[in-house]
Each structure stands twice: as structure tokens, then as C-alpha cells.
Design a protein around this motif. Structure first.
Motif, PDB file in Angstrom:
ATOM      1  N   THR A 325       0.839  -1.206   0.000  1.00  0.00           N
ATOM      2  CA  THR A 325       0.000   0.000   0.000  1.00  0.00           C
ATOM      3  C   THR A 325       0.873   1.255   0.000  1.00  0.00           C
ATOM      4  N   PHE A 326       0.310   2.336  -0.535  1.00  0.00           N
ATOM      5  CA  PHE A 326       1.002   3.630  -0.505  1.00  0.00           C
ATOM      6  C   PHE A 326       0.231   4.577   0.406  1.00  0.00           C
ATOM      7  N   GLU A 327       0.951   5.520   1.022  1.00  0.00           N
ATOM      8  CA  GLU A 327       0.307   6.560   1.824  1.00  0.00           C
ATOM      9  C   GLU A 327       0.010   7.740   0.912  1.00  0.00           C
ATOM     10  N   TYR A 328      -1.197   8.272   1.012  1.00  0.00           N
ATOM     11  CA  TYR A 328      -1.635   9.332   0.105  1.00  0.00           C
ATOM     12  C   TYR A 328      -0.765  10.581   0.221  1.00  0.00           C
ATOM     13  N   GLU A 329      -0.400  10.948   1.441  1.00  0.00           N
ATOM     14  CA  GLU A 329       0.432  12.145   1.638  1.00  0.00           C
ATOM     15  C   GLU A 329       1.805  11.962   1.004  1.00  0.00           C
ATOM     16  N   GLU A 330       2.396  10.797   1.243  1.00  0.00           N
ATOM     17  CA  GLU A 330       3.726  10.521   0.685  1.00  0.00           C
ATOM     18  C   GLU A 330       3.674  10.460  -0.837  1.00  0.00           C
ATOM     19  N   LEU A 331       2.571   9.941  -1.379  1.00  0.00           N
ATOM     20  CA  LEU A 331       2.410   9.810  -2.822  1.00  0.00           C
ATOM     21  C   LEU A 331       2.563  11.157  -3.528  1.00  0.00           C
ATOM     22  N   ILE A 332       1.921  12.193  -2.995  1.00  0.00           N
ATOM     23  CA  ILE A 332       1.958  13.486  -3.696  1.00  0.00           C
ATOM     24  C   ILE A 332       3.175  14.325  -3.329  1.00  0.00           C
ATOM     25  N   GLU A 333       3.886  13.927  -2.275  1.00  0.00           N
ATOM     26  CA  GLU A 333       5.068  14.692  -1.857  1.00  0.00           C
ATOM     27  C   GLU A 333       6.355  14.167  -2.491  1.00  0.00           C
ATOM     28  N   LYS A 388      -2.438  13.253  -9.419  1.00  0.00           N
ATOM     29  CA  LYS A 388      -3.363  14.331  -9.796  1.00  0.00           C
ATOM     30  C   LYS A 388      -4.687  14.196  -9.032  1.00  0.00           C
ATOM     31  N   THR A 389      -5.211  12.985  -8.959  1.00  0.00           N
ATOM     32  CA  THR A 389      -6.493  12.734  -8.304  1.00  0.00           C
ATOM     33  C   THR A 389      -6.440  13.088  -6.817  1.00  0.00           C
ATOM     34  N   VAL A 390      -5.377  12.616  -6.136  1.00  0.00           N
ATOM     35  CA  VAL A 390      -5.247  12.861  -4.697  1.00  0.00           C
ATOM     36  C   VAL A 390      -4.966  14.337  -4.427  1.00  0.00           C
ATOM     37  N   THR A 391      -4.132  14.943  -5.260  1.00  0.00           N
ATOM     38  CA  THR A 391      -3.803  16.371  -5.094  1.00  0.00           C
ATOM     39  C   THR A 391      -5.054  17.243  -5.225  1.00  0.00           C
ATOM     40  N   ASN A 392      -5.934  16.887  -6.161  1.00  0.00           N
ATOM     41  CA  ASN A 392      -7.149  17.671  -6.395  1.00  0.00           C
ATOM     42  C   ASN A 392      -8.265  17.363  -5.405  1.00  0.00           C
ATOM     43  N   PHE A 409      -9.986   6.646  -9.198  1.00  0.00           N
ATOM     44  CA  PHE A 409      -8.677   6.003  -9.300  1.00  0.00           C
ATOM     45  C   PHE A 409      -8.565   5.227 -10.618  1.00  0.00           C
ATOM     46  N   PRO A 410      -7.337   5.143 -11.189  1.00  0.00           N
ATOM     47  CA  PRO A 410      -7.139   4.469 -12.483  1.00  0.00           C
ATOM     48  C   PRO A 410      -7.601   3.013 -12.458  1.00  0.00           C
ATOM     49  N   LYS A 411      -8.415   2.651 -13.453  1.00  0.00           N
ATOM     50  CA  LYS A 411      -8.985   1.304 -13.515  1.00  0.00           C
ATOM     51  C   LYS A 411      -8.185   0.418 -14.472  1.00  0.00           C
ATOM     52  N   LYS A 412      -8.450  -0.876 -14.350  1.00  0.00           N
ATOM     53  CA  LYS A 412      -7.748  -1.862 -15.171  1.00  0.00           C
ATOM     54  C   LYS A 412      -7.998  -1.637 -16.661  1.00  0.00           C
ATOM     55  N   THR A 413      -9.185  -1.124 -17.000  1.00  0.00           N
ATOM     56  CA  THR A 413      -9.534  -0.905 -18.407  1.00  0.00           C
ATOM     57  C   THR A 413      -8.831   0.312 -19.000  1.00  0.00           C
ATOM     58  N   GLU A 414      -8.194   1.124 -18.147  1.00  0.00           N
ATOM     59  CA  GLU A 414      -7.614   2.387 -18.610  1.00  0.00           C
ATOM     60  C   GLU A 414      -6.111   2.312 -18.885  1.00  0.00           C
ATOM     61  N   ASN A 415      -5.480   1.225 -18.476  1.00  0.00           N
ATOM     62  CA  ASN A 415      -4.036   1.090 -18.678  1.00  0.00           C
ATOM     63  C   ASN A 415      -3.707  -0.378 -18.893  1.00  0.00           C
ATOM     64  N   ARG A 416      -2.872  -0.650 -19.880  1.00  0.00           N
ATOM     65  CA  ARG A 416      -2.519  -2.035 -20.239  1.00  0.00           C
ATOM     66  C   ARG A 416      -1.765  -2.749 -19.124  1.00  0.00           C
ATOM     67  N   ILE A 417      -1.053  -1.989 -18.302  1.00  0.00           N
ATOM     68  CA  ILE A 417      -0.097  -2.594 -17.372  1.00  0.00           C
ATOM     69  C   ILE A 417      -0.586  -2.622 -15.934  1.00  0.00           C
ATOM     70  N   TYR A 431      -5.636   5.450   5.331  1.00  0.00           N
ATOM     71  CA  TYR A 431      -4.535   6.407   5.446  1.00  0.00           C
ATOM     72  C   TYR A 431      -5.126   7.823   5.342  1.00  0.00           C
ATOM     73  N   ILE A 432      -4.420   8.793   5.921  1.00  0.00           N
ATOM     74  CA  ILE A 432      -4.866  10.187   5.896  1.00  0.00           C
ATOM     75  C   ILE A 432      -4.760  10.750   4.476  1.00  0.00           C
ATOM     76  N   LEU A 433      -5.757  11.549   4.096  1.00  0.00           N
ATOM     77  CA  LEU A 433      -5.715  12.252   2.805  1.00  0.00           C
ATOM     78  C   LEU A 433      -5.072  13.624   2.987  1.00  0.00           C
ATOM     79  N   PRO A 434      -4.215  14.050   2.064  1.00  0.00           N
ATOM     80  CA  PRO A 434      -3.602  15.388   2.185  1.00  0.00           C
ATOM     81  C   PRO A 434      -4.622  16.508   1.966  1.00  0.00           C
TER      82      PRO A 434
END
Length: 464
Positions: A325-333, A388-392, A409-417, A431-434
Motif C-alpha cells: 500500500t502507498f500513503e496518500y500524503e507521501e504519494l503526492i510529496e 493528480k487525483t489525490v492532489t485535487n 482512481f485508475p482502472k484496469k480498463t484504462e491502462n494495459r499494465i 490512510y490520511i488524505l492530504p
């Protein structure tokens, strides 16, 4: 150099260096250190060089203590709950000069001249303290054991061959085992460099010892218990032959291809609990000649991620592949170059593929794999969309009549990988949202992680 040690004596340098243990730079250096003037990521090392060892920091191609061929390196530590030390990051060595290194041989290379013998100073990182007050915990020198050196030499040669092939821009830390080629530079644009056999510029990179290998060094210096580790290669001399570590591992699995997990158990005289989470890990260990529950030393040193994949009869994995898992605050920082997701994608993986035949799982094959450069760039789009999603603060798209939250959040149908989806015990595992979510006002959200799409694992890994 200062007059506190003899620069022509390894013992004198080492003895002086060990006086740092248990102290801080502020305690061991003169008052001039208060006005050191160094800024940036590597400033602890620069201050150490100038104010303790008495020489000007430099980027020369030879070792810092040139008379004895020893290079000084400092690196941060973190402490585990059990009190043991672990590396906070990889150990960055010297910059790779693409325009010169392709002409070198390992034994006379700039890498080996500089890094054959390391003097290591490990300090406990604490973001609440001034770096002058970081406590220095471990100090010692390091010579590579012969079996490690064989693998490091192969790693260096692989990096060199990629540069020779005009593919310096495609270098990845997942290419190699112990010695990596990590990105080095303040920004991607500023760190672009010419390469000899391709007009496309490549990111500046440096040789580095992978974090897992640095942990191995730390455990040796700290004299920590290492009995839980088992070696695949008990006799280093096998690496002198044509076989690589990948080939040695794969050959151990070959006799069991096409056999069910139960058959493999019987042949190896095992009685394992098939419902245990560790079942496939233990089966892998025994095939490799290790004890149950032992960690694989070579894999730990190389930061290799082991993934057991169960395939349906149509070759599609039963499940997508999850990451931590990723932390939302750390993700955008964190920027992309330093992100956990990029580090994962640049890792080396070891996949073990079993396929269902009715109720039985049949071992099909094993494979070492790391993601191609272009695929990493494609997966980066998922990370950017998440940032972008979390920042906004645009997390929840709608809440259904049944109370189900649908996200942006990005879905499986939106990206091949890759895609993003929950990775939590329940929706209260958060986790806390920024920034609060605009629709619901929530200030924390269920834990999520990045996943590899099952179809990508089939097409890009299993069937290739």
C-alpha cells in the motif's frame, strides 16, 4: 588531510574513523562545522569529509584515500522494532561516464579503482534533528567476499554491454543483482547525458549497491544473527563457469516442470500444509536446496521480489499482482524518480508459474524478469493520474444507493499494465488524505495499492 591519522595506513585511517561511533559530527568536529555551508542530499558525507577527515569533497575518479585505495562512504540507517539496523536507501557510488566506461575492463575500470575497498560510516537518520546531531552507529571497512564479487563483476559487465549496445537510456536497476545503475540528478531534464552509440540522451546514472546488499553489509558489521538465511550458491566457483546465477536457479526447477505441487512434495520427501500462506514459498525453498522458512540470501541481497502466480487453464493469472500500500500524503510529496512505485517497477522479479489442471496445480516454469523501459513509462501514467487525483481531492466519484463508493482512481480498463484498487482489511483500514475529498468531505480513505494487471502478467511475462 589532517594530522589525526596517517593517510598511508589503513589501520590508522580505520582507527580514527571508528572514533566516530556513538557520537555526532557536532561532537567530533571543531566549531567551524557550525558554518559548514553545504546543502543538498549528500551534505552529511561532504561535511564528514571536510570537517572530520580534513580533505575537500571532490568527484575525482580515484579513491578518497588514494595512497591505500580506500573510498569513504556514509549512509543513513533506520531501526527496526527488534532494534536491528537496516539501510534507509541504496548506497550510491560513482557516476557512470557513458562516453568512457564502455572502453574499460572491470579489473582496471574507474568503478573498481574507486570502490574496491570501502570505508563505511552509517548514521541514524532522524528528520527531527539537524544532520550534525545524527548519531553515528556503525563504522568499518568492507571488502567484497569472493562470491559477491563474481556477481558484482557480472552486473558491471551487463551494464557496460547495454551501453555498448546503445541502450544507456534503457538501463534499469532491475537489470542486475547486487550492483545497480540508479538515476542520479536533481531533475530528469537536467540529468540527461550523451551516450556513445545512440543519439538519444540517457538519464545520468551512478553505480550503486542495492539496498538489500547494504543490509547484508550492515548485518555483518553489526554482527547480527544471519542463520535465517540460506544460500543458493554454496560453492562460489560455479560462478566461474559459463552459468549465471539466473541459469543456476532455473536449472534447479527444470526437473519439476510439468509436475504437480503434490508430486514435487513427494519427490522431495515433504509434508507441507497446503493451506498455509507460506506453502509455495517453502516449496520454492526446498527446490533451491534451502531449509523451510529460510530467506534466500542471494535474493535478499539483490532485492528480488518473488511472486508465485497461479494460472487458469486459459493462461490468465487467477489474480492481479499486488504491491504494498502507498500513503496518500507521501504519494503526492514524492516525485516520480524517488517514488516507491518506480522503484518497484525497476526491481528484478522471480516468477514461479503454476497452472490449474482441474484441481491440481502444475509447475509450468520459472522466470527472472524486469520491466522494459517503455512499459515503465506507460505504467508511470497510472502513478501520475493517482497523484493528480489525490492532489485535487477528487477521490470519490459517486456513492451508490447501497453505500458503495466509486472512485476516480485508475482502472484496469484504462491502462494495459497497471491499475489502483483497495488493499485493506476493510474500508475502515485507512490512510490520511492530504486534501479532503470534495464529494464526501472524508479526510482519510481506505488503503489502496498499485497492481499489475493479470493480462499484462500473461502477455508480457508468462507467454514471452
Amino acid at each position: 588531510m589532517n594530522d589525526m591519522y596517517d593517510p598511508k595506513s589503513i589501520n590508522s585511517i580505520l582507527s580514527y574513523a571508528k572514533e566516530l561511533k556513538g557520537n555526532t559530527l557536532r561532537e567530533k568536529c571543531t566549531k567551524e562545522i557550525e558554518n559548514h555551508g553545504y546543502t543538498g542530499k549528500g551534505n552529511f558525507g561532504q561535511i564528514l569529509e571536510k570537517f572530520y577527515f580534513g580533505y575537500e569533497p571532490n568527484s575525482k575518479s580515484e579513491a578518497d584515500f588514494i595512497e591505500v585505495g580506500m573510498e569513504l562512504k556514509s549512509s543513513p540507517l533506520k531501526t527496526l522494532k527488534n532494534g536491528e539496523f537496516r539501510s534507509k536507501e541504496r548506497l550510491v557510488l560513482n557516476i557512470i561516464n557513458y562516453l568512457e566506461v564502455y572502453q574499460e575492463d572491470f579489473e582496471t575500470s574507474s568503478f573498481w579503482r574507486k570502490n574496491a575497498h570501502l570505508l563505511l560510516v552509517f548514521y541514524l537518520h532522524d528528520s527531527d534533528l539537524n544532520l550534525l546531531d545524527y548519531i553515528i552507529k556503525l563504522v568499518d571497512d568492507w571488502h567484497y567476499p569472493s562470491e559477491d564479487l563474481k556477481i558484482i563483476k557480472r552486473d558491471w559487465e551487463f551494464i557496460n554491454q547495454k551501453i555498448n549496445d546503445g541502450k544507456a537510456h534503457e538501463l534499469s536497476e532491475g537489470d542486475t543483482f547486487y550492483l545497480g545503475a540508479c538515476t542520479k540528478g536533481s531533475t530528469a531534464l537536467k540529468s540527461l547525458r550523451d551516450q556513445p552509440f545512440n543519439d538519444e540522451q540517457a538519464k545520468q546514472r551512478a553505480y550503486s549497491l542495492k539496498q538489500g546488499y547494504v543490509n547484508h553489509i550492515i548485518a555483518n558489521i553489526a554482527l547480527e544473527e544471519t542463520a535465517v538465511y540460506g544460500k543458493i550458491i554454496e560453492r562460489p566457483e560455479v560462478l566461474d563457469k559459463v552459468l549465471s546465477i539466473e541459469e543456476i536457479v532455473i536449472l534447479k526447477f527444470h526437473p519439476f516442470y510439468g509436475k504437480s505441487a503434490e508430486q514435487i512434495e513427494q519427490e522431495l520427501d515433504l509434508e507441507l500444509n497446503q493451506s498455509a500462506k507460506s506453502y509455495f514459498a517453502n516449496l520454492t525453498n526446498v527446490i533451491l536446496g534451502l531449509e523451510l522458512d529460510q530467506k534466500i540470501e542471494e535474493f535478499e541481497k539483490a532485492d528480488i521480489q518473488v511472486k508465485t502466480i497461479r494460472l487458469k487453464e486459459n493462461n490468465l493469472p487467477k489474480e492481479d499482482v499486488s504491491f504494498p500500500t502507498f500513503e496518500y500524503e507521501e504519494l503526492i510529496e514524492t516525485d516520480w524518480e524517488d517514488s516507491d512505485f518506480k522503484n518497484i517497477l525497476e526491481s528484478k522479479f522471480f516468477f514461479v508459474f503454476y497452472q490449474y489442471e482441474g484441481e491440481q496445480l502444475i509447475l509450468r516454469k520459472v522466470k527472472f524478469w524486469n520491466m522494459q523501459h517503455l512499459d515503465i513509462l506507460e505504467a508511470k501514467n497510472v502513478w501520475e493520474e493517482m497523484v493528480k487525483t489525490v492532489t485535487n481531492g477528487e477521490i470519490v466519484k459517486e456513492v451508490t444507493d447501497k453505500g458503495v463508493r466509486k472512485t476516480y482512481f485508475p482502472k484496469k480498463t484504462e491502462n494495459r499494465i497497471s491499475h489502483v484498487r483497495p488493499h485493506a482489511q476493510n474500508k475502515e483500514d485507512t490512510y490520511i488524505l492530504p486534501h479532503p475529498d470534495k464529494l464526501t468531505g472524508l479526510t482519510e480513505y481506505t488503503k489502496h495499492s498499485f497492481w499489475l494487471n493479470a493480462s499484462y502478467v500473461r502477455d508480457a511475462i508468462y507467454l514471452k
